[in-house]
Design a protein around this motif. Structure first.
Motif, PDB file in Angstrom:
ATOM      1  N   GLU A 163      41.495 -19.443 136.208  1.00  0.00           N
ATOM      2  CA  GLU A 163      40.350 -19.298 137.120  1.00  0.00           C
ATOM      3  C   GLU A 163      39.891 -17.843 137.180  1.00  0.00           C
ATOM      4  OE1 GLU A 163      38.552 -21.661 138.515  1.00  0.00           O
ATOM      5  OE2 GLU A 163      39.867 -23.247 137.778  1.00  0.00           O
ATOM      6  N   LEU A 164      40.835 -16.936 137.254  1.00  0.00           N
ATOM      7  CA  LEU A 164      40.512 -15.512 137.225  1.00  0.00           C
ATOM      8  C   LEU A 164      39.861 -15.154 135.894  1.00  0.00           C
ATOM      9  CD1 LEU A 164      40.703 -12.892 138.852  1.00  0.00           C
ATOM     10  CD2 LEU A 164      42.976 -12.547 137.895  1.00  0.00           C
ATOM     11  N   GLY A 165      40.353 -15.755 134.836  1.00  0.00           N
ATOM     12  CA  GLY A 165      39.760 -15.540 133.519  1.00  0.00           C
ATOM     13  C   GLY A 165      38.302 -15.977 133.472  1.00  0.00           C
ATOM     14  N   LEU A 166      38.005 -17.132 134.037  1.00  0.00           N
ATOM     15  CA  LEU A 166      36.617 -17.612 134.071  1.00  0.00           C
ATOM     16  C   LEU A 166      35.707 -16.627 134.791  1.00  0.00           C
ATOM     17  CD1 LEU A 166      36.807 -21.445 134.810  1.00  0.00           C
ATOM     18  CD2 LEU A 166      35.892 -20.347 132.778  1.00  0.00           C
ATOM     19  N   ASN A 167      36.209 -16.016 135.848  1.00  0.00           N
ATOM     20  CA  ASN A 167      35.402 -15.077 136.633  1.00  0.00           C
ATOM     21  C   ASN A 167      35.087 -13.787 135.880  1.00  0.00           C
ATOM     22  OD1 ASN A 167      35.270 -16.814 138.807  1.00  0.00           O
ATOM     23  ND2 ASN A 167      37.128 -16.002 139.739  1.00  0.00           N
ATOM     24  N   GLN A 168      35.851 -13.471 134.850  1.00  0.00           N
ATOM     25  CA  GLN A 168      35.606 -12.242 134.088  1.00  0.00           C
ATOM     26  C   GLN A 168      34.211 -12.224 133.479  1.00  0.00           C
ATOM     27  OE1 GLN A 168      37.962  -9.572 133.903  1.00  0.00           O
ATOM     28  NE2 GLN A 168      38.640 -10.897 135.559  1.00  0.00           N
ATOM     29  N   PHE A 169      33.686 -13.384 133.141  1.00  0.00           N
ATOM     30  CA  PHE A 169      32.394 -13.444 132.466  1.00  0.00           C
ATOM     31  C   PHE A 169      31.224 -13.188 133.410  1.00  0.00           C
ATOM     32  CE2 PHE A 169      35.275 -16.166 129.978  1.00  0.00           C
ATOM     33  CZ  PHE A 169      35.252 -15.449 128.788  1.00  0.00           C
ATOM     34  N   ASN A 170      31.484 -13.153 134.711  1.00  0.00           N
ATOM     35  CA  ASN A 170      30.429 -12.902 135.696  1.00  0.00           C
ATOM     36  C   ASN A 170      30.496 -11.501 136.284  1.00  0.00           C
ATOM     37  OD1 ASN A 170      29.452 -15.571 135.459  1.00  0.00           O
ATOM     38  ND2 ASN A 170      31.103 -16.277 136.786  1.00  0.00           N
ATOM     39  N   LEU A 171      31.327 -10.645 135.747  1.00  0.00           N
ATOM     40  CA  LEU A 171      31.498  -9.300 136.314  1.00  0.00           C
ATOM     41  C   LEU A 171      30.265  -8.422 136.150  1.00  0.00           C
ATOM     42  CD1 LEU A 171      35.171  -8.421 135.261  1.00  0.00           C
ATOM     43  CD2 LEU A 171      34.324  -9.075 137.522  1.00  0.00           C
ATOM     44  N   PHE A 172      29.554  -8.574 135.048  1.00  0.00           N
ATOM     45  CA  PHE A 172      28.429  -7.682 134.755  1.00  0.00           C
ATOM     46  C   PHE A 172      27.171  -8.495 134.506  1.00  0.00           C
ATOM     47  CE2 PHE A 172      32.331  -5.686 133.172  1.00  0.00           C
ATOM     48  CZ  PHE A 172      32.339  -4.539 133.955  1.00  0.00           C
ATOM     49  N   THR A 173      26.045  -8.027 135.037  1.00  0.00           N
ATOM     50  CA  THR A 173      24.772  -8.710 134.821  1.00  0.00           C
ATOM     51  C   THR A 173      23.917  -8.002 133.781  1.00  0.00           C
ATOM     52  OG1 THR A 173      23.789  -7.469 136.656  1.00  0.00           O
ATOM     53  CG2 THR A 173      24.726  -9.650 137.166  1.00  0.00           C
ATOM     54  N   VAL A 174      24.291  -6.776 133.422  1.00  0.00           N
ATOM     55  CA  VAL A 174      23.552  -5.995 132.436  1.00  0.00           C
ATOM     56  C   VAL A 174      24.495  -5.633 131.302  1.00  0.00           C
ATOM     57  CG1 VAL A 174      22.325  -3.817 132.045  1.00  0.00           C
ATOM     58  CG2 VAL A 174      22.023  -5.037 134.202  1.00  0.00           C
ATOM     59  N   THR A 175      24.018  -5.797 130.067  1.00  0.00           N
ATOM     60  CA  THR A 175      24.801  -5.355 128.908  1.00  0.00           C
ATOM     61  C   THR A 175      24.066  -4.196 128.249  1.00  0.00           C
ATOM     62  OG1 THR A 175      23.727  -6.978 127.476  1.00  0.00           O
ATOM     63  CG2 THR A 175      25.810  -7.628 128.491  1.00  0.00           C
ATOM     64  N   THR A 176      24.812  -3.215 127.813  1.00  0.00           N
ATOM     65  CA  THR A 176      24.212  -2.012 127.246  1.00  0.00           C
ATOM     66  C   THR A 176      24.316  -1.946 125.729  1.00  0.00           C
ATOM     67  OG1 THR A 176      26.271  -0.803 127.584  1.00  0.00           O
ATOM     68  CG2 THR A 176      24.622  -0.689 129.352  1.00  0.00           C
ATOM     69  N   GLN A 177      24.944  -2.953 125.127  1.00  0.00           N
ATOM     70  CA  GLN A 177      25.072  -2.984 123.672  1.00  0.00           C
ATOM     71  C   GLN A 177      24.756  -4.386 123.172  1.00  0.00           C
ATOM     72  OE1 GLN A 177      29.182  -1.885 123.420  1.00  0.00           O
ATOM     73  NE2 GLN A 177      28.692   0.247 122.955  1.00  0.00           N
ATOM     74  N   ASN A 178      24.253  -4.460 121.946  1.00  0.00           N
ATOM     75  CA  ASN A 178      24.042  -5.759 121.326  1.00  0.00           C
ATOM     76  C   ASN A 178      25.392  -6.388 121.019  1.00  0.00           C
ATOM     77  OD1 ASN A 178      21.287  -5.314 121.385  1.00  0.00           O
ATOM     78  ND2 ASN A 178      21.212  -4.561 119.287  1.00  0.00           N
ATOM     79  N   SER A 179      25.407  -7.713 120.941  1.00  0.00           N
ATOM     80  CA  SER A 179      26.643  -8.414 120.612  1.00  0.00           C
ATOM     81  C   SER A 179      26.292  -9.694 119.869  1.00  0.00           C
ATOM     82  CB  SER A 179      27.438  -8.730 121.883  1.00  0.00           C
ATOM     83  OG  SER A 179      26.892  -9.823 122.574  1.00  0.00           O
ATOM     84  N   TRP A 180      27.330 -10.415 119.505  1.00  0.00           N
ATOM     85  CA  TRP A 180      27.136 -11.710 118.857  1.00  0.00           C
ATOM     86  C   TRP A 180      26.356 -12.655 119.756  1.00  0.00           C
ATOM     87  CZ3 TRP A 180      29.812 -16.296 120.505  1.00  0.00           C
ATOM     88  CH2 TRP A 180      29.572 -17.412 119.691  1.00  0.00           C
TER      89      TRP A 180
END
Length: 192
Positions: A163-180
């Motif tokens: 459950e804590l792992g799932l929450n990791q994906f909501n930590l940031f709303t802005v990304t500063t680098q391109n990704s896959w």
């Protein structure tokens, strides 16, 4: 090649499709280290019916009739060791796209990041479109980086909180680098 892998099994994984939301799912794949059963894959008739075999094992056994049959049924995927030179075997991986429903990259210890490169190479250079799973000593601290480079499922170490792992994906709303997963966030004129 390093074939050693922990026998720990997490019955659930975090699945995070490229254009979707992360969710918990049942783990249908057992990870086999290739050193047991005198070279034969585990019994797929009882228990888990799908197995991830070491890529180095696949190289020497992929032409066996029973392996071809099981692979064509979608019961066999491969996992890459952290020290595997996957570009050296691009032709075999290209052929594997037709039969492997999943590939995985093994983290022998959480501080060994070579498997991040494996995922990035699979996505960027080898155009792997299927599932790439992080296996081994995978901690929640690695999820965001893994999702950026191409992993879309994660078998966390059993002591990690899903459950804590799932929450990791909501930590940031802005990304500063391109990704896959996509391009970096653009700041609007108000925030510039």
């Amino acid at each position: 090649m390093t074939a050693s892998i922990s026998s720990q099994f997490n019955p659930n994984i975090i699945h995070f499709p490229k254009d979707g939301e992360p969710f918990l799912a049942a783990n249908e794949w057992q990870v086999w280290n290739g050193e047991q059963d005198e070279g034969g894959i585990p019994d797929l008739e009882h228990g888990a019916h799908k197995v991830l075999v070491p890529f180095h094992w696949w190289i020497t056994h992929h032409k066996n009739a029973d392996i071809i049959e099981r692979a064509n049924k979608g019961e066999i995927g491969v996992w890459f060791a952290a020290d595997e030179d996957i570009l050296k075997h691009a032709d075999l991986i290209e052929a594997g796209k037709k039969v492997w429903p999943i590939v995985a990259a093994h983290f022998p210890i959480f501080r060994d990041g070579r498997s991040f490169s494996t995922a990035a190479l699979l996505r960027d250079r080898l155009d792997w479109q299927g599932e790439i799973r992080a296996i081994g000593d995978v901690l929640i601290d690695q999820l965001l980086q893994g999702a950026r480079v191409g992993f879309d499922s994660f078998e966390l170490r059993p002591d990690q909180n899903l459950e804590l792992g799932l929450n990791q994906f909501n930590l940031f709303t802005v990304t500063t680098q391109n990704s896959w997963r996509g391009k970096r966030s653009l700041l609007n004129a108000e925030n510039a």
